[in-house]
Design a protein around this motif. Sequence first.
Motif, PDB file in Angstrom:
ATOM      1  N   ALA A 267       3.705  -2.497  -8.889  1.00 32.95           N
ATOM      2  CA  ALA A 267       2.271  -2.174  -8.946  1.00 32.95           C
ATOM      3  C   ALA A 267       1.537  -2.762  -7.754  1.00 32.95           C
ATOM      4  O   ALA A 267       0.660  -2.113  -7.164  1.00 32.95           O
ATOM      5  CB  ALA A 267       1.679  -2.690 -10.251  1.00 32.95           C
ATOM      6  N   ALA A 268       1.865  -3.991  -7.383  1.00 32.32           N
ATOM      7  CA  ALA A 268       1.224  -4.607  -6.218  1.00 32.32           C
ATOM      8  C   ALA A 268       1.542  -3.814  -4.957  1.00 32.32           C
ATOM      9  O   ALA A 268       0.680  -3.634  -4.082  1.00 32.32           O
ATOM     10  CB  ALA A 268       1.687  -6.055  -6.070  1.00 32.32           C
ATOM     11  N   GLU A 269       2.777  -3.307  -4.865  1.00 31.55           N
ATOM     12  CA  GLU A 269       3.152  -2.486  -3.712  1.00 31.55           C
ATOM     13  C   GLU A 269       2.367  -1.171  -3.694  1.00 31.55           C
ATOM     14  O   GLU A 269       1.936  -0.694  -2.638  1.00 31.55           O
ATOM     15  CB  GLU A 269       4.661  -2.218  -3.753  1.00 31.55           C
ATOM     16  N   LYS A 270       2.129  -0.579  -4.872  1.00 30.37           N
ATOM     17  CA  LYS A 270       1.334   0.649  -4.942  1.00 30.37           C
ATOM     18  C   LYS A 270      -0.102   0.405  -4.481  1.00 30.37           C
ATOM     19  O   LYS A 270      -0.699   1.233  -3.786  1.00 30.37           O
ATOM     20  CB  LYS A 270       1.327   1.196  -6.370  1.00 30.37           C
ATOM     21  N   ILE A 271      -0.665  -0.739  -4.895  1.00 22.23           N
ATOM     22  CA  ILE A 271      -2.018  -1.089  -4.445  1.00 22.23           C
ATOM     23  C   ILE A 271      -2.039  -1.212  -2.925  1.00 22.23           C
ATOM     24  O   ILE A 271      -2.954  -0.726  -2.256  1.00 22.23           O
ATOM     25  CB  ILE A 271      -2.478  -2.401  -5.105  1.00 22.23           C
ATOM     26  N   SER A 272      -1.013  -1.836  -2.373  1.00 22.92           N
ATOM     27  CA  SER A 272      -0.925  -2.005  -0.923  1.00 22.92           C
ATOM     28  C   SER A 272      -0.864  -0.654  -0.218  1.00 22.92           C
ATOM     29  O   SER A 272      -1.574  -0.416   0.768  1.00 22.92           O
ATOM     30  CB  SER A 272       0.312  -2.836  -0.585  1.00 22.92           C
ATOM     31  N   ASP A 273      -0.022   0.249  -0.714  1.00 22.22           N
ATOM     32  CA  ASP A 273       0.099   1.576  -0.099  1.00 22.22           C
ATOM     33  C   ASP A 273      -1.214   2.352  -0.198  1.00 22.22           C
ATOM     34  O   ASP A 273      -1.621   3.031   0.747  1.00 22.22           O
ATOM     35  CB  ASP A 273       1.219   2.372  -0.774  1.00 22.22           C
ATOM     36  N   ALA A 274      -1.868   2.259  -1.362  1.00 22.60           N
ATOM     37  CA  ALA A 274      -3.139   2.957  -1.539  1.00 22.60           C
ATOM     38  C   ALA A 274      -4.193   2.415  -0.582  1.00 22.60           C
ATOM     39  O   ALA A 274      -4.973   3.175   0.009  1.00 22.60           O
ATOM     40  CB  ALA A 274      -3.616   2.832  -2.985  1.00 22.60           C
ATOM     41  N   ALA A 275      -4.218   1.082  -0.406  1.00 23.43           N
ATOM     42  CA  ALA A 275      -5.170   0.475   0.531  1.00 23.43           C
ATOM     43  C   ALA A 275      -4.896   0.951   1.952  1.00 23.43           C
ATOM     44  O   ALA A 275      -5.829   1.233   2.720  1.00 23.43           O
ATOM     45  CB  ALA A 275      -5.087  -1.046   0.454  1.00 23.43           C
ATOM     46  N   GLY A 276      -3.618   1.049   2.314  1.00 19.98           N
ATOM     47  CA  GLY A 276      -3.265   1.564   3.638  1.00 19.98           C
ATOM     48  C   GLY A 276      -3.736   2.995   3.834  1.00 19.98           C
ATOM     49  O   GLY A 276      -4.247   3.357   4.902  1.00 19.98           O
ATOM     50  N   ASP A 277      -3.585   3.821   2.793  1.00 18.62           N
ATOM     51  CA  ASP A 277      -4.055   5.208   2.878  1.00 18.62           C
ATOM     52  C   ASP A 277      -5.570   5.270   3.037  1.00 18.62           C
ATOM     53  O   ASP A 277      -6.102   6.121   3.751  1.00 18.62           O
ATOM     54  CB  ASP A 277      -3.637   5.984   1.620  1.00 18.62           C
ATOM     55  N   ILE A 278      -6.283   4.363   2.354  1.00 22.11           N
ATOM     56  CA  ILE A 278      -7.744   4.318   2.481  1.00 22.11           C
ATOM     57  C   ILE A 278      -8.129   3.939   3.910  1.00 22.11           C
ATOM     58  O   ILE A 278      -9.030   4.542   4.506  1.00 22.11           O
ATOM     59  CB  ILE A 278      -8.343   3.321   1.464  1.00 22.11           C
ATOM     60  N   ALA A 279      -7.441   2.956   4.485  1.00 22.42           N
ATOM     61  CA  ALA A 279      -7.750   2.529   5.859  1.00 22.42           C
ATOM     62  C   ALA A 279      -7.505   3.651   6.857  1.00 22.42           C
ATOM     63  O   ALA A 279      -8.215   3.766   7.871  1.00 22.42           O
ATOM     64  CB  ALA A 279      -6.914   1.307   6.220  1.00 22.42           C
ATOM     65  N   LYS A 280      -6.531   4.504   6.587  1.00 21.25           N
ATOM     66  CA  LYS A 280      -6.212   5.596   7.514  1.00 21.25           C
ATOM     67  C   LYS A 280      -7.316   6.646   7.571  1.00 21.25           C
ATOM     68  O   LYS A 280      -7.370   7.438   8.506  1.00 21.25           O
ATOM     69  CB  LYS A 280      -4.884   6.239   7.121  1.00 21.25           C
ATOM     70  N   VAL A 281      -8.196   6.654   6.573  1.00 19.76           N
ATOM     71  CA  VAL A 281      -9.357   7.546   6.635  1.00 19.76           C
ATOM     72  C   VAL A 281     -10.168   7.231   7.891  1.00 19.76           C
ATOM     73  O   VAL A 281     -10.724   8.126   8.543  1.00 19.76           O
ATOM     74  CB  VAL A 281     -10.237   7.389   5.373  1.00 19.76           C
ATOM     75  N   VAL A 282     -10.221   5.940   8.255  1.00 27.92           N
ATOM     76  CA  VAL A 282     -10.937   5.526   9.460  1.00 27.92           C
ATOM     77  C   VAL A 282     -10.072   5.711  10.703  1.00 27.92           C
ATOM     78  O   VAL A 282     -10.484   6.326  11.685  1.00 27.92           O
ATOM     79  CB  VAL A 282     -11.371   4.046   9.357  1.00 27.92           C
ATOM     80  N   LEU A 283      -8.844   5.218  10.669  1.00 31.19           N
ATOM     81  CA  LEU A 283      -8.005   5.193  11.862  1.00 31.19           C
ATOM     82  C   LEU A 283      -7.570   6.585  12.301  1.00 31.19           C
ATOM     83  O   LEU A 283      -7.396   6.844  13.490  1.00 31.19           O
ATOM     84  CB  LEU A 283      -6.777   4.312  11.614  1.00 31.19           C
ATOM     85  N   GLU A 284      -7.367   7.495  11.347  1.00 30.87           N
ATOM     86  CA  GLU A 284      -6.937   8.850  11.681  1.00 30.87           C
ATOM     87  C   GLU A 284      -8.096   9.837  11.688  1.00 30.87           C
ATOM     88  O   GLU A 284      -7.890  11.041  11.806  1.00 30.87           O
ATOM     89  CB  GLU A 284      -5.850   9.292  10.704  1.00 30.87           C
ATOM     90  N   GLU A 285      -9.319   9.294  11.556  1.00 30.63           N
ATOM     91  CA  GLU A 285     -10.532  10.112  11.612  1.00 30.63           C
ATOM     92  C   GLU A 285     -10.424  11.334  10.702  1.00 30.63           C
ATOM     93  O   GLU A 285     -10.690  12.462  11.092  1.00 30.63           O
ATOM     94  CB  GLU A 285     -10.818  10.535  13.054  1.00 30.63           C
ATOM     95  N   ILE A 286     -10.034  11.068   9.459  1.00 30.97           N
ATOM     96  CA  ILE A 286      -9.902  12.150   8.479  1.00 30.97           C
ATOM     97  C   ILE A 286     -11.261  12.767   8.167  1.00 30.97           C
ATOM     98  O   ILE A 286     -11.367  13.940   7.853  1.00 30.97           O
ATOM     99  CB  ILE A 286      -9.216  11.623   7.199  1.00 30.97           C
ATOM    100  N   GLY A 287     -12.302  11.974   8.265  1.00 29.25           N
ATOM    101  CA  GLY A 287     -13.644  12.519   8.094  1.00 29.25           C
ATOM    102  C   GLY A 287     -14.298  12.084   6.800  1.00 29.25           C
ATOM    103  O   GLY A 287     -13.661  12.093   5.743  1.00 29.25           O
ATOM    104  N   LEU A 288     -15.558  11.691   6.895  1.00 26.06           N
ATOM    105  CA  LEU A 288     -16.363  11.319   5.733  1.00 26.06           C
ATOM    106  C   LEU A 288     -17.777  11.840   5.936  1.00 26.06           C
ATOM    107  O   LEU A 288     -18.301  11.800   7.054  1.00 26.06           O
ATOM    108  CB  LEU A 288     -16.418   9.799   5.559  1.00 26.06           C
ATOM    109  N   PRO A 289     -18.424  12.312   4.877  1.00 27.26           N
ATOM    110  CA  PRO A 289     -19.814  12.747   5.008  1.00 27.26           C
ATOM    111  C   PRO A 289     -20.741  11.550   5.198  1.00 27.26           C
ATOM    112  O   PRO A 289     -20.419  10.427   4.808  1.00 27.26           O
ATOM    113  CB  PRO A 289     -20.089  13.456   3.674  1.00 27.26           C
ATOM    114  N   ASP A 290     -21.915  11.799   5.793  1.00 22.55           N
ATOM    115  CA  ASP A 290     -22.881  10.721   5.996  1.00 22.55           C
ATOM    116  C   ASP A 290     -23.290  10.065   4.681  1.00 22.55           C
ATOM    117  O   ASP A 290     -23.660   8.896   4.659  1.00 22.55           O
ATOM    118  CB  ASP A 290     -24.129  11.261   6.698  1.00 22.55           C
ATOM    119  N   ALA A 291     -23.226  10.820   3.580  1.00 20.89           N
ATOM    120  CA  ALA A 291     -23.624  10.274   2.276  1.00 20.89           C
ATOM    121  C   ALA A 291     -22.803   9.052   1.901  1.00 20.89           C
ATOM    122  O   ALA A 291     -23.266   8.171   1.189  1.00 20.89           O
ATOM    123  CB  ALA A 291     -23.477  11.344   1.189  1.00 20.89           C
ATOM    124  N   MET A 292     -21.564   8.958   2.411  1.00 21.48           N
ATOM    125  CA  MET A 292     -20.728   7.802   2.100  1.00 21.48           C
ATOM    126  C   MET A 292     -21.318   6.555   2.728  1.00 21.48           C
ATOM    127  O   MET A 292     -21.368   5.494   2.119  1.00 21.48           O
ATOM    128  CB  MET A 292     -19.313   8.031   2.634  1.00 21.48           C
TER     129      MET A 292
END
Length: 401
Positions: free
Chosen positions: A87-112
């Motif tokens: 479970a701790a490893e899953k949290i780590s992977d999920a956090a990495g995926d969240i960080a990639k929203v920024v690093l890979e410029e996946i895109g977020l609306p201004d509302a965020m």
Amino acid sequence: MSPPPDVEYRPASVKEVLAEMKDTAELLIDLSYSAVLFGSEGVAEEVLALEERMDLLQMQARMSLLMAARTTDDAEQLAPVLGVVGAAEKISDAAGDIAKVVLEEIGLPDAMRASLPEAVESIVRATVREDSRFAGRTLGEITFETETGVRVIAIRRGGEWLLDPTHETSLEAGDVALLRGAEENLPPVYESITGEPYAVPDPVEPAIDDLERAVDAIVLMKNMSELAVDLAYGAVLYDSTELAEEVAALEAEVDQLESRFEAWTLRAAADVADPVVLRGLVHLAGSTEVISDAALEISEGVLRGIGTHPVVAEAVLESDEVLVRSTVGEGSRLDGTTIGEQTVRTDTGMRIIAVRRPRGSPSTEDDEWETQPGPDTRLAAGDVILAKGTRTGADRLEELV
């Protein structure tokens, strides 16, 4: 991308590895969402560095547990421990995926970005300069948090991480310090440490109702998932079925929120000039749901009546903070007043992280949760409060409750 380092078995304390995995997982959640909400590539890079560290920890933990299992009884007792590791490893992977929203410029609306004030305190990465007035001094000597209103939540020194800085921890030239605090407190501290100006994010005004609802759902999912992780570790520490059931109720609520989020996002797509900017939101929702699922896995052994293996309880106990669950008594100092009026955090050192208000139903799924109570939150007899802090602070809080 460089290949991952080789890993070989070395005798290690499972308790110490699990304790570090817990601290790392909680820090990863904090950092990953902050990276997204503040658009910080620097913090996102620290998330990926910590994720690599977590990969090594989980391999060490699994190898040590496999070496320890010699009988069927061992396997039965250690199975929930493997669940906690996974479970701790899953949290780590999920956090990495969240960080990639920024690093890979996946895109977020201004509302965020507009949801910033109600989501989290700011977290920034600051490298200590040689000529900084903080260099070579301990946090206690500086009285850092008292003087600045900012906390050092972690330090990276070379390839090593200090996840729980104490008053005796020093800031050395070249250290990468992760700072957490209110937006107005960070600029002078950041500039004193780095010698560089601090860039304040520009405020943004959202315009689309359905998109605002989708963003609000994401922020609430984040808060509930973080709370679920806290409660899950509390459940294994105290072998508490009640806390484990709270985790299950929160996980169910996150699932419902994700369903509503999907509907609002699809509606908003019709009104957004470029629907591709919504990809980041969808990415966030999926990763957040994974974190709440992982919290349920941590507490699964307790829910199934297997109990908590002593090594897990000891590892959680090694954390600097404890989690307590108390019910406000009728006529107590907290009955009918606000958290701010009783100066709970100042008087006890405990931070109330959630309040559950029963709605008269025996099912916790029907209760009302407030996952980020503030000074204006009013409490009443029967409210269940969940708080984190020191053991001494827990005793003081119990007197109030």
